[in-house]
Design a protein around this motif. Sequence first.
Motif, PDB file in Angstrom:
ATOM      1  N   GLN A  30      -6.046   0.898  -0.243  1.00  7.88           N
ATOM      2  CA  GLN A  30      -7.132   0.231   0.317  1.00  7.88           C
ATOM      3  C   GLN A  30      -7.266  -1.216   0.362  1.00  7.88           C
ATOM      4  OE1 GLN A  30      -8.596   2.126   2.440  1.00  7.88           O
ATOM      5  NE2 GLN A  30      -9.965   0.654   3.057  1.00  7.88           N
ATOM      6  N   GLU A  31      -6.846  -1.619  -0.994  1.00  3.46           N
ATOM      7  CA  GLU A  31      -6.974  -3.179  -1.506  1.00  3.46           C
ATOM      8  C   GLU A  31      -5.866  -3.766  -0.706  1.00  3.46           C
ATOM      9  OE1 GLU A  31      -6.125  -5.826  -5.260  1.00  3.46           O
ATOM     10  OE2 GLU A  31      -6.219  -3.589  -5.621  1.00  3.46           O
ATOM     11  N   ALA A  32      -4.452  -3.142  -0.967  1.00  2.00           N
ATOM     12  CA  ALA A  32      -3.342  -3.747   0.034  1.00  2.00           C
ATOM     13  C   ALA A  32      -3.705  -4.009   1.701  1.00  2.00           C
ATOM     14  CB  ALA A  32      -1.987  -2.856  -0.113  1.00  2.00           C
ATOM     15  N   LYS A  33      -4.492  -2.906   2.136  1.00  2.00           N
ATOM     16  CA  LYS A  33      -4.858  -2.943   3.485  1.00  2.00           C
ATOM     17  C   LYS A  33      -5.570  -4.220   3.674  1.00  2.00           C
ATOM     18  CE  LYS A  33      -7.697  -0.523   6.653  1.00  2.00           C
ATOM     19  NZ  LYS A  33      -8.312   0.545   7.148  1.00  2.00           N
ATOM     20  N   GLU A  34      -6.630  -4.497   2.865  1.00  2.00           N
ATOM     21  CA  GLU A  34      -7.651  -5.568   3.046  1.00  2.00           C
ATOM     22  C   GLU A  34      -6.714  -6.692   2.897  1.00  2.00           C
ATOM     23  OE1 GLU A  34     -10.464  -5.108   4.488  1.00  2.00           O
ATOM     24  OE2 GLU A  34     -10.134  -3.133   4.307  1.00  2.00           O
ATOM     25  N   ASP A  35      -5.798  -6.928   1.789  1.00  2.00           N
ATOM     26  CA  ASP A  35      -5.086  -8.402   1.982  1.00  2.00           C
ATOM     27  C   ASP A  35      -4.364  -8.635   2.903  1.00  2.00           C
ATOM     28  OD1 ASP A  35      -5.931  -8.805  -0.587  1.00  2.00           O
ATOM     29  OD2 ASP A  35      -4.119  -8.310  -1.900  1.00  2.00           O
ATOM     30  N   ILE A  36      -3.866  -7.557   3.490  1.00  2.00           N
ATOM     31  CA  ILE A  36      -2.854  -7.935   4.735  1.00  2.00           C
ATOM     32  C   ILE A  36      -3.643  -8.262   5.778  1.00  2.00           C
ATOM     33  CG2 ILE A  36      -1.293  -6.733   6.401  1.00  2.00           C
ATOM     34  CD1 ILE A  36      -0.279  -4.935   4.050  1.00  2.00           C
TER      35      ILE A  36
END
Length: 1752
Positions: A280-286
């Motif tokens: 989820q964190e990676a998603k927000e970052d991207i």
Amino acid sequence: MADEEAEGAERMEVSSELPPAPQRQASWWDQQIDFYTAFLHHLAQLVPEIYFAEMDPDLEKQEESVQLSIFTPLEWYLFGEDPDISLEKLKQSGAFQLCGKVFKSGETTYSCRDCAIDPTCVLCMDCFQNSVHKNHRYKMHTSTGGGFCDCGDTEAWKTGPFCINHEPGRAGTTKENSHCPLNEEVIAQARKIFPSVIRYIVEMTIWEEEKQLPQELQIREKNERYYCVLFNDEHHSYDHVIYSLQRALDCELAEAQLHTTAIDKEGRRAVRAGTYAACQEAKEDIKSHSENVSQHPLHVEVLHSEVMAHQKFALRLGSWMNKIMSYSSDFRQIFCQACLEEEPGSENPCLISRLMLWDAKLYKGARKILHELIFSSFFMEMEYKKLFAMEFVKYYKQLQKEYISDDHDRSISITALSVQMFTVPTLARHLIEERNVISVITETLLEVLPEYLDRNNKFNFQGYSQDKLGRVYAVICDLKYILISKPTVWTERLRIQFLEGFRSFLKILTCMQGMEEIRRQVGQHIEVDPDWEAAIAIQMQLKNILLMFQEWCACEEELLLVAYKECHKAVMRCSTSFTTGSKTVVQLCGHTLETKSYRVSEDLVSIHLPLSRTLAGLHVRLSRLGAVSRLHEFVPFDLQVEVLVEYPLRCLVLVAQVVAEMWRRNGLSLISQVFYYQDVKCREEMYDKDIIMLQIGASLMDPNKFLLLILQRYELADAFTKTISTKDQDLIKQYNTLIEEMLQVLIYVVGERYVPGVGNVTKEEVTMREIIHLLCIEPMPHSAIAKNLPENENNETGLENVINKVATFKKPGVSGHGVYELKDESLKDFNMYFYHYSKTQHSKAEHMQKKRRKQENKDEALPPPPPPEFCPAFSKVVNLLSCDIMMYILRTIFERAVDTDSNLWTEGMLQMAFHILALGLLEEKQQLQKAPEEEVTFDFYHKASRLGSSAMNAQNIQMLLEKLKGIPQLEGQKDMITWILQMFDTVKRLREKSCLIVASTSGLDSIKNDEITHDKEKAERKRKAEAARLHRQKIMAQMSALQKNFIETHKLMYDTTSEMPGKEDSVMEEESAPAVSDYCKIALGPKRGPTLTEKEVLTCILCQEEQEVKIENNAMVLAACVQKSTALTQHRGKSVELSGETLDPLFMDPDLACGTYTGSCGHVMHAVCWQKYFEAVQLSSQQRVHVDLFDLESGEYLCPLCKSLCNTVIPIIPLQPQKINSENAEALAQLLTLARWIQTVLARIEGYNMKHTKGENPVIPMLFDQGMGDSTLEFHSILSFGVQSLTKYSNSIKEMVILFATTVYRIGLKVPPDEMDPRVPMMTWSTCAFTVQAIENLLGDEGKPLFGALQNRQHNGLKALMQFAVAQRVTCSQVLIQKHLVRLLSVVLPNLRSEDTPCLLSIDLFHVLVGAVLAFPSLYWDDTVDLQPSSISSAYNQLYLFHLITMAHILQILLTVDTGLPLCQGEGDSEEARCASSFFVEISQYISGCAGHSAPGWYLWAALKNGITPYLRCAALFFHYVLGVTPPEELFTSSAEGEYSALCSYLSLPTNLFLLFQEYWDTVRPLLQRWCTDPALPNCLKPQSAVVRYPRKRNSLIELPDDYSCLLNQASHFRCPRSADDERKHPVLCLFCGAILCSQNICCQEIVNGEEIGACIFHALHCGAGVCIFLKIRECKVVLVEGKARGCAYPAPYLDEYGETDPGLKRGNPLHLSRERYRKLHLVWQQHCIIEEIARSQETNQILFAFNWQLL
């Protein structure tokens, strides 16, 4: 299929280990009641395990386990026996008749212009190559992907629907036996299995829950493994995504690139694995990183690993279904039934519809598989294709809306399948009848465009989005597909539904009628140009659809009348404003007209009137059917013609006012719209129809009222009623332009009858007329004519059918293209006021035709050609010509022209008035010739002869014309006036014919009179022409006298600037020095001829000052370019050392793999001027922004005069004259034999060695002890044959010598410059030798003589290069040169051998010769005194060096002779042949395993003569430019016969070369022995070693096939060696070696010195030393590249039958190889002009953002 079998074999092995695994699974399924549940259960267990690693899967292992544990059991279960056996049986049972290959992006497709029903019917490469269409007029195109090969579809082709492979009845594929292998049980099993498989595929594909699976699949306990998945979209570029990934995931560039490529290809990719939170964190970052770059964030989702696994497997299962269905039609039918079945009791649509509706939400990879499923099932079975089409149309609106809001390309959207269904004629009809598809499409259009409707319910595309409208065009395209083939049989139902669709379509047109109205800007300029492109683009899209609707309507009279009624109603509804509002009254000549007060220059006006124009089109078609008389039954009240004419007329007036510059404050957008209104892309449904509408008006209204309406709308009523006295020039100009424009439209209304239905003409005649008028402007190539003709819905112009009737084709030369020229008999059809001419075309055509008539001594009148007859419905239009107001207009114009004070007329206006007169007279003449006089009511003649008024001085038109003849400014119109007056006479006579007898005689007289006047005029014209000619001659004579005078006074300048190239050189010299007799034309030895030196005065191209070339003066230099070259290589593709750090260039390999070529453009500068120029170039480039054309770091610049690319300068050094005193020479000849010379040289070298080794005693073994004491071999004895002091060069020359030598060293070895490097002199000698060899090779290749055909630049370049090489020795350390010399001599003098001396066969001896001759004077040098050999010593040194090396070369040739060559037999026992045999016997003693011992003597002699000629030619060139001795005459003319003996005499050789050995036998024999016993020799002669044979083979570009489709075929089979997928590749062919490379693709990039370079550039570095020629196969473009970052396009050598190239295969005509063009390309390469071509092209096309050649 091979891989299938291989897989099968693997499976067999596996299954033998675990015997019944697949069977066991299959039989377990057998026992279950509900297969679906059992199947899901099985998958739930296996799939997540197999597809566990999503990030970096082991693909092979996955595939293997899926096969083993899922597919093989399924196949067992289906067939009930070993699947391999069953599938093999099915395969044997025969092919089926549809090909069904789905095209990938970039594949070549073929369409046949003769047989295809429409252009969307295409064949794949294989079917095309095996079909009849290969010999028809085919077209080649590059697929955008997603299409489907139509081979086998009988509805797609008029003839030849099957290729050989799909022919029915081949290999026993009759209908009955194609089903035999499928027994009932298999079919029953399939009915059981397929629905479950499909259901699973559909459920998983459209599964929305990200975190969990459907209930049935959740049987394991849930793990906590999630993926962060990134999806593809079209908003973000590659770099955006890479940037976002690098930031968000903190990964390397390479990894980010890998992810991005995969996303682009597959549509989605897992980029991070882990817990839900981490993902989820990676998603927000991207997302946040991607928002920095573009306003759309990237689409990222977090998916559970099992969801991911099942979705992946569902697609794999789809491919499996595809495979199974390809075996049998039954399987396909069962599959289709399962897909179409609706679930009982659920409101969900059937499975296939659910997939379709989900399409826009799917990612790329999934879409591709599903579309393939549809292709391989529904589209292969006609019955089911129909059912699928019904479903498709049912959800059409929704699908199109989703496509429009989606951002994926059309090629991967489900809507792209429409073309596969709508273009099938029977299917299209079925869909119209059953689903009313026309209405569905038009309603879809209305539903997706509402945001563009304004208050009045009209479209307004201001601020439109390009992308969205582009997607709307796809819907318009579907309408075109449905209408593309006209029905032949009409059912009642089809009629009703079509009319329903037509009404619906009229709604769209209603929203377009009058859209985007504009008002004239007065006062200030418009601030922002409104968007006009969208409206015009939609108009272009609709053009063919409008025409097709009209054609459909015209199929039946009733249908047409009903359609006309509907259209008329719609027009009336849109014209309500016209019928209301205030009126004005116009009066003129006793006629009045009451009309609405409206002015184009003040009120709103629109250029878009599709309704009115459609009505005009329908009216013409009614006229063609002859049904206009029935109109009143359908359109009850009067047609209200004025209303119909009003809007098109406004449009034409708008155009006129734009021409008169009244609208210039409205900016560019209006000018662009007017341009397109008349342009070929739109005019058929815009401008042409407006003219037709006016013709309809003229045919139905009273002519006078019609003209009044026109005068009123053009706002010219006042200009003709009152005399406007104004001094305002602008206003006068404006009035004149408007009158001209109005007259022009009147000419068109009356004279333009070339529309079937308006005049009695056929379509062919219309096309012929268009072509004639285009060719009257100038001869044109085929493509230009085609571009200027309107295309129909099948993209055909009808050009080929008629062009040969009116024009002849002229083939092209080596450049340019073929053109059509008009036949003379077609010139009579030229009409100056042709309505499709633009202003420039009109004036060009008029000018050309007048010029032509002048040349033929004819009068310059260009009257209109007799027009064809009007159709009955339009016959009343001619009354315009003879009505009162027309007469009034003409008379007014003529009166104004006669009146000296009036300025309201122009010559152009008069011309038009004459044209109208001529039309009237022609019309009357034609009518009188057809019918008796009393029946002809058209009385133009009487009206024109009437007096204008009853006043005393009233004049009729004829009198006015007589007056006009006398006005001097109208000289140019005189012929036309004469023609009209004669025409008046003719008509008058035809009218008076009633009293026959009188008429016939008087007629004859007057005709005679006519002829007499005509003859007089002709004679007069001839006299004038003669006088003009004499006058011209006189002037020419005066000019040439002046010129001569000028040349006399500036004689010096002329003498020096014309440096003659070879041939003229010799002529000049002979005249000036008659003393040079033939025997002096010898370059070597004591008989050497005198050096011819003339005083050379050159002019610097920069400062224009002259200077004599002298050794002591400041240097002058020649612009030059040094480049590495592989043009002569014998082993193409041999890897070339990229950097020469360790290379030793003293010896050149005999295969000349890579040399250094120095070329010059022949332009001279002072060294100082050049340095200033170069510094200035450097400065200016630092201040420039754009990409530089040349690399200043490596000294590149463009020659200031001819703009060739140069990278250095050669100093120009004069030739030092050498005189030989013949008495001394005679005396010396006795003394200095070869043996003596060798001893002296060896002694000298030994002496040096003693010196350098400080007294150590080196041992040089003595060869010759016979009777010679040591005393003679003294160190200084070499000086006793004559010395002279060293030549002194000025410092400026020395500097330039060092500069050039260093450049050669730097470029030749690719190393940093270092003037002290010991290899500098080696490179100098090497470039001299290689340049001479290259030029000799080129002359030989072109069959030109050695000296007579040198270009000026080659001559000057060689002269400068050789003299530079002579001087270069002086600037180096002599000890160094001596060392090099000893190594060179060690090749031919074995006493000097050391361990690094190469074997005789592994070096090129011409390079040795050049080096030895240039280095030899260093032997004369001593620490104490600078000496060089005198002329006579040099003569001997050169003679003996040359003879020695030549003998070695003879040995080289004979050792490598190829006995297999068929040479023509000479005389068997000639002197030479005997010598050859005996010589060969001699050397065979020393050598074992020699090739030629079996060859007869004559063969050896022929081989030797052939083999040595290139070497002798090179030597002659070399010695000529070093010594300046004039060569014999035979070398200036090209004859092979005299050449050999002339070469021998020039180089002091006996013509029988073996006599050379005899002469020096005692001396040479020990040398020969040593040469032959070299231990390295046998290795070189081994059969498998690639030995170089002489003469070396000449290189040429690779053989190309004659037919371009063969190359495309090769490209289609090309697989990139580095990537497994079938993504679009750019195959590129290297024309040097024939390698096919994968260009512009990441997969094949290489890293060189830390830089990424593309496959082609990398290949060029090895194949052509950085220079190469490539052919981009899919685009048919040739590319020249050089170095890493430069290249340019070049015309390909393939031409179509019209002599034109076709870059990008845009036209797609069959292409064939042009040998001449290919030869020209070959010469560009062999002349080393590739770099020059690139520089030239970059100079001419400077682009700010150029193509990145580095990644090619």
